[in-house]
Design a protein around this motif. Structure first.
Motif, PDB file in Angstrom:
ATOM      1  N   SER A  15       0.828  -1.214   0.000  1.00  0.00           N
ATOM      2  CA  SER A  15       0.000   0.000   0.000  1.00  0.00           C
ATOM      3  C   SER A  15       0.858   1.258   0.000  1.00  0.00           C
ATOM      4  O   SER A  15       0.474   2.272  -0.590  1.00  0.00           O
ATOM      5  N   LEU A  16       2.007   1.196   0.664  1.00  0.00           N
ATOM      6  CA  LEU A  16       2.921   2.350   0.668  1.00  0.00           C
ATOM      7  C   LEU A  16       3.368   2.694  -0.744  1.00  0.00           C
ATOM      8  O   LEU A  16       3.457   3.871  -1.100  1.00  0.00           O
ATOM      9  N   GLN A  17       3.618   1.678  -1.555  1.00  0.00           N
ATOM     10  CA  GLN A  17       3.992   1.926  -2.944  1.00  0.00           C
ATOM     11  C   GLN A  17       2.872   2.645  -3.689  1.00  0.00           C
ATOM     12  O   GLN A  17       3.107   3.616  -4.394  1.00  0.00           O
ATOM     13  N   LEU A  18       1.650   2.160  -3.524  1.00  0.00           N
ATOM     14  CA  LEU A  18       0.506   2.782  -4.195  1.00  0.00           C
ATOM     15  C   LEU A  18       0.283   4.211  -3.703  1.00  0.00           C
ATOM     16  O   LEU A  18      -0.002   5.115  -4.490  1.00  0.00           O
ATOM     17  N   ASN A  24      -0.245  10.513  -2.031  1.00  0.00           N
ATOM     18  CA  ASN A  24      -1.218  10.606  -0.940  1.00  0.00           C
ATOM     19  C   ASN A  24      -0.459  10.626   0.388  1.00  0.00           C
ATOM     20  O   ASN A  24      -0.243   9.600   1.012  1.00  0.00           O
ATOM     21  N   THR A  25      -0.054  11.817   0.800  1.00  0.00           N
ATOM     22  CA  THR A  25       0.767  11.976   1.999  1.00  0.00           C
ATOM     23  C   THR A  25       0.051  11.502   3.257  1.00  0.00           C
ATOM     24  O   THR A  25       0.655  10.834   4.103  1.00  0.00           O
ATOM     25  N   ALA A  26      -1.214  11.822   3.396  1.00  0.00           N
ATOM     26  CA  ALA A  26      -1.963  11.407   4.587  1.00  0.00           C
ATOM     27  C   ALA A  26      -2.006   9.885   4.680  1.00  0.00           C
ATOM     28  O   ALA A  26      -1.786   9.309   5.751  1.00  0.00           O
ATOM     29  N   ALA A  27      -2.265   9.215   3.563  1.00  0.00           N
ATOM     30  CA  ALA A  27      -2.300   7.749   3.557  1.00  0.00           C
ATOM     31  C   ALA A  27      -0.927   7.179   3.878  1.00  0.00           C
ATOM     32  O   ALA A  27      -0.806   6.216   4.638  1.00  0.00           O
ATOM     33  N   THR A  28       0.105   7.768   3.309  1.00  0.00           N
ATOM     34  CA  THR A  28       1.474   7.315   3.585  1.00  0.00           C
ATOM     35  C   THR A  28       1.779   7.422   5.072  1.00  0.00           C
ATOM     36  O   THR A  28       2.324   6.491   5.676  1.00  0.00           O
ATOM     37  N   ASN A  29       1.397   8.528   5.688  1.00  0.00           N
ATOM     38  CA  ASN A  29       1.632   8.713   7.122  1.00  0.00           C
ATOM     39  C   ASN A  29       0.849   7.707   7.962  1.00  0.00           C
ATOM     40  O   ASN A  29       1.366   7.172   8.944  1.00  0.00           O
ATOM     41  N   ILE A  30      -0.398   7.445   7.576  1.00  0.00           N
ATOM     42  CA  ILE A  30      -1.209   6.458   8.302  1.00  0.00           C
ATOM     43  C   ILE A  30      -0.572   5.070   8.171  1.00  0.00           C
ATOM     44  O   ILE A  30      -0.479   4.333   9.150  1.00  0.00           O
ATOM     45  N   LEU A  31      -0.113   4.724   6.981  1.00  0.00           N
ATOM     46  CA  LEU A  31       0.522   3.421   6.775  1.00  0.00           C
ATOM     47  C   LEU A  31       1.778   3.270   7.630  1.00  0.00           C
ATOM     48  O   LEU A  31       2.019   2.203   8.210  1.00  0.00           O
ATOM     49  N   LYS A  32       2.560   4.319   7.714  1.00  0.00           N
ATOM     50  CA  LYS A  32       3.755   4.269   8.567  1.00  0.00           C
ATOM     51  C   LYS A  32       3.357   4.066  10.031  1.00  0.00           C
ATOM     52  O   LYS A  32       3.990   3.300  10.749  1.00  0.00           O
ATOM     53  N   PRO A  71      -8.247  -2.398  -3.967  1.00  0.00           N
ATOM     54  CA  PRO A  71      -6.842  -2.730  -4.221  1.00  0.00           C
ATOM     55  C   PRO A  71      -5.991  -2.762  -2.943  1.00  0.00           C
ATOM     56  O   PRO A  71      -4.986  -3.457  -2.896  1.00  0.00           O
ATOM     57  N   VAL A  72      -6.406  -2.049  -1.913  1.00  0.00           N
ATOM     58  CA  VAL A  72      -5.597  -1.938  -0.700  1.00  0.00           C
ATOM     59  C   VAL A  72      -6.147  -2.834   0.410  1.00  0.00           C
ATOM     60  O   VAL A  72      -5.415  -3.639   0.987  1.00  0.00           O
ATOM     61  N   LYS A  73      -7.413  -2.688   0.749  1.00  0.00           N
ATOM     62  CA  LYS A  73      -8.100  -3.469   1.786  1.00  0.00           C
ATOM     63  C   LYS A  73      -7.315  -3.550   3.099  1.00  0.00           C
ATOM     64  O   LYS A  73      -7.152  -4.610   3.672  1.00  0.00           O
TER      65      LYS A  73
END
Length: 135
Positions: A15-18, A24-32, A71-73
């Motif tokens: 998901s980090l790659q996507l 999508n900075t907010a999503a990247t931060n949440i994933l981290k 795609p992420v789920k």
């Protein structure tokens, strides 16, 4: 039942790659954040705002929808109504939630009961680690 750390870590990395590709900075931060809290199964709006590093609710919603997409789920969404008396939150369907937000209608709970003294500001959601990642 518990969260599979291996499956969750794999899902986060994919998901980090996507998220990076879509900027999508907010999503990247949440994933981290998720990768650092592998045992955490539920995220409230407050948790997600803190993890995302944004105060912009539109950016947060974009990130949450991305992280809940097919795609992420990573997350499953649970839509809720928080009663004025601060009693337990009541689950509402996604359709009822969006109808209330978009058309200012009074939603019903999952049993079909309409809310008395409905206040649209009391609608919210939480995210749960997707069932595919639970073993």
């Amino acid at each position: 039942m518990s969260i599979s750390h291996n499956l969750l870590t794999e899902r986060v990395l994919t998901s980090l790659q996507l998220a990076t590709e879509s900027s999508n900075t907010a999503a990247t931060n949440i994933l981290k954040h998720v990768s650092q809290h592998l045992d955490k199964a539920q995220y409230t709006v407050v948790d997600l705002l803190e993890a995302s590093g944004t105060e912009n609710l539109n950016d947060l919603m974009d990130a949450v929808f991305f992280l809940s997409s097919k795609p992420v789920k990573l997350f499953s969404l649970q839509f809720l109504y928080f009663p004025l008396d601060n009693s337990k939150a009541i689950e509402v369907s996604a359709d009822a939630y969006f109808a209330a937000k978009l058309h200012n209608t009074t939603p019903t709970d999952l049993a079909g009961n309409e809310f008395v003294d409905f206040n649209p500001k009391r609608l919210g959601f939480s995210c749960h680690i997707h069932n595919d990642l639970i073993v």
